[in-house]
Design a protein around this motif. Structure first.
Motif, short mmCIF file in Angstrom:
data_model
loop_
_atom_site.label_atom_id
_atom_site.label_comp_id
_atom_site.label_asym_id
_atom_site.label_seq_id
_atom_site.Cartn_x
_atom_site.Cartn_y
_atom_site.Cartn_z
N GLY A 135 -7.69 32.47 -0.35
CA GLY A 135 -6.75 32.59 -1.60
C GLY A 135 -5.35 32.50 -1.18
O GLY A 135 -4.54 32.64 -2.08
N ILE A 136 -4.84 32.70 -0.07
CA ILE A 136 -3.49 32.59 0.51
C ILE A 136 -3.01 31.05 0.27
O ILE A 136 -3.64 30.09 1.03
CB ILE A 136 -3.21 33.15 1.79
N ASN A 137 -1.68 31.04 -0.43
CA ASN A 137 -1.27 29.89 -0.39
C ASN A 137 -0.32 29.50 0.70
O ASN A 137 0.72 30.17 0.78
CB ASN A 137 -0.24 29.63 -1.90
N VAL A 138 -0.91 28.75 1.54
CA VAL A 138 -0.13 28.50 2.85
C VAL A 138 1.19 27.98 2.68
O VAL A 138 2.10 28.41 3.32
CB VAL A 138 -1.22 27.45 3.72
N ALA A 139 1.32 27.02 2.01
CA ALA A 139 2.61 26.20 1.86
C ALA A 139 3.64 27.35 1.07
O ALA A 139 4.84 27.41 1.73
CB ALA A 139 2.55 25.04 0.93
N ARG A 140 3.43 28.00 0.03
CA ARG A 140 4.12 28.91 -0.41
C ARG A 140 4.60 30.12 0.57
O ARG A 140 5.61 30.62 0.61
CB ARG A 140 3.51 29.47 -1.69
N ARG A 188 1.28 35.96 9.62
CA ARG A 188 0.42 35.86 10.81
C ARG A 188 -0.74 35.01 10.36
O ARG A 188 -1.04 34.32 11.38
CB ARG A 188 0.23 37.14 11.48
N ALA A 189 -1.31 35.32 9.32
CA ALA A 189 -2.64 34.69 9.09
C ALA A 189 -2.31 33.08 8.95
O ALA A 189 -3.05 32.20 9.55
CB ALA A 189 -3.33 34.87 7.95
N VAL A 190 -1.20 32.70 8.40
CA VAL A 190 -1.08 31.18 8.11
C VAL A 190 -0.38 30.46 9.37
O VAL A 190 -0.54 29.47 9.54
CB VAL A 190 -0.07 30.88 7.21
N GLY A 191 0.03 31.41 10.54
CA GLY A 191 0.55 30.94 11.72
C GLY A 191 -0.73 30.70 12.50
O GLY A 191 -0.56 29.75 13.60
N HIS A 199 -4.25 30.97 11.56
CA HIS A 199 -5.39 30.08 11.17
C HIS A 199 -5.29 29.75 9.80
O HIS A 199 -5.75 30.51 8.84
CB HIS A 199 -6.62 30.82 11.49
N PRO A 200 -4.37 28.82 9.19
CA PRO A 200 -4.05 28.43 7.95
C PRO A 200 -5.32 28.15 6.92
O PRO A 200 -5.34 28.15 5.82
CB PRO A 200 -2.91 27.45 7.95
N GLN A 201 -6.39 27.35 7.91
CA GLN A 201 -7.57 27.15 6.90
C GLN A 201 -8.24 28.31 6.48
O GLN A 201 -8.61 28.47 5.24
CB GLN A 201 -8.47 26.30 7.81
#
Length: 424
Positions: free
Chosen positions: A304-309, A291-294, A296-298
């Motif tokens: 430290g979350i790898n957005v692409a992965r 949910r975080a990368v969906g 607010h990916p920045q």
């Protein structure tokens, strides 16, 4: 003269939306027009027995038109309650919306079946609706996961069709539907991988990639069907399907037992996956990161979350789940593959995602609505109801149009849904 400084108290401003109240009231008026303009004579008989239950439920016979008015009255009371709660800046509980829908549906069924020659088999109606909704639920869950991670999954149709195709071939060659189910999941993952490479790595417009994948998979499966499957139908396209499996004790429960617990293994897997996706999305680290990368990916990248992965992982999981839905067509519904046999189910699943507001439980309920309407038109035609089958088939799509237009409450996708993340 002293000056007293007053600290401003924080105020909470609640924006009242009247969309839900309006749509509930409009639906009540539309259903009320049926017994008002076309009252039907006779009774409606509902059959709730599915056979071999511990306690047989007798048939229920009710006056058709009068029952329709009772359903309208109950729904009207709930619509008034919705207006009153809106005036008090309070939301309407979901269970009241469910009661509103159930009252109108039961009233409509009583009106439609009044004076008919046969009884209305509620067990067959609901169990068949569940079976028809199963691939839609798998597709909708795949859509929810992908879009919650920020990737628009227009390619649900391609994943369903690829899953159905590969399940048919592998199950035919190996002689076991379990191998076909695994092959369907792999096929869904492969389609999802192509979607991920173009949309996540190369920043191609996700909607365009999804549409192209749908067309590509339809073309490939149709070509291979004509060139490979059709000439050797007995070896490559003759499937031993999953059999219905009655769960001991649970299948003997009156009414609910025959509906929920006399299904195939894929339906039982669907129960588990719906719960796992819901629990994982809201109760685990995986769901929090998704949910975080969906949203607010920045910010996710900052901690430290790898957005692409993370997006890749969720898109592939979504593809595997959608591929299981495709397996339903060839391992349960029809024991062979036919070109374009999904018939746009992926787009209906995508509509269920929007209708369900990107929530796994609500999307599942939306998919069940489509399955119910599809099966209802068949049941009403069997008992001789005068309601045109085409009218029943168009109802879910009308509801979806209202949902997409935002008339059924607020429908907001994840903030970065469809937006490629370019790391600065």
């Amino acid at each position: 003269m002293s000056v007293q400084t007053l600290e401003a108290e924080p105020r909470t401003v609640t924006v009242v939306s009247w969309k839900t109240q309006i749509i509930l009231s409009v639906v009540v008026v539309l259903v009320a027009l049926l017994p008002l303009l076309a009252p039907r004579k006779g009774d409606a008989t509902f059959r709730f027995a599915g056979g071999s239950e511990i306690l047989a439920v007798p048939d229920l016979t009710l006056p058709g038109t009068a029952t329709a008015w009772v359903g309208v009255a109950i729904a009207a009371v709930i619509a008034v309650m919705a207006v009153m709660r809106a005036l008090q800046h309070r939301t309407l509980p979901l269970w009241l919306v469910a009661v509103h829908a159930a009252a109108l549906i039961f009233g409509f069924l009583a009106w439609a079946a009044a004076g008919s020659e046969g009884t209305l088999p509620m067990i067959s109606l609901l169990s068949g609706a569940l079976a028809l909704a199963t691939p839609l639920i798998f597709g909708a869950l795949g859509g929810v996961i992908g879009e919650r991670a920020g990737v628009v999954n227009i390619a649900i149709e391609a994943q369903l069709l690829a899953g159905a195709f590969c399940a048919a071939i592998v199950a035919s060659v190996t002689g076991t539907p379990w191998a076909g189910l695994i092959a369907a999941m792999v096929a869904g993952v492969l389609v999802a991988l192509v979607l991920g490479v173009f949309s996540i790595t190369y920043y191609v417009d996700q909607v365009i990639v999804g549409v192209v994948l749908n067309v590509l998979v339809i073309g490939i499966t149709s070509f291979l069907f004509r060139q490979v499957l059709a000439p050797d139908q007995a070896t490559l396209n003759t499937v031993e399907p999953f059999k219905r499996l009655a769960i001991p004790l649970l299948s003997q429960i009156p009414v609910l037992g025959p509906i929920l617990f006399r299904q195939t293994i894929i339906v039982y897997l669907m129960y588990v996956i719906v719960f796992v996706v819901w629990y994982g999305m809201y109760r685990t680290r995986w769901g929090l990161r998704m949910r975080a990368v969906g949203e607010h990916p920045q910010a996710a990248d900052t901690v430290g979350i790898n957005v692409a992965r993370t997006r890749y992982m969720n898109v592939l999981i979504a593809g595997a789940i959608a591929g299981m839905g495709g397996a339903f067509y060839t391992l349960v519904s029809v024991p062979r593959f036919n070109p374009e046999m999904t018939a746009g189910a992926g787009f209906i699943a995508l509509a269920a995602v929007i209708f369900g507001k990107w929530d796994p439980i609500k999307a599942t309920l939306a998919a069940l609505l489509f399955g119910f309407a599809t099966n209802l038109q068949s049941v009403l035609s069997v008992i001789g109801s005068p309601v045109p089958s085409q009218f029943m088939l168009m109802l879910p799509y009308i509801v979806t149009i209202f949902a997409v237009a935002g008339l059924v409450g607020r429908s907001r996708p994840p903030a970065e849904d469809g937006v490629p993340y370019i790391k600065s």
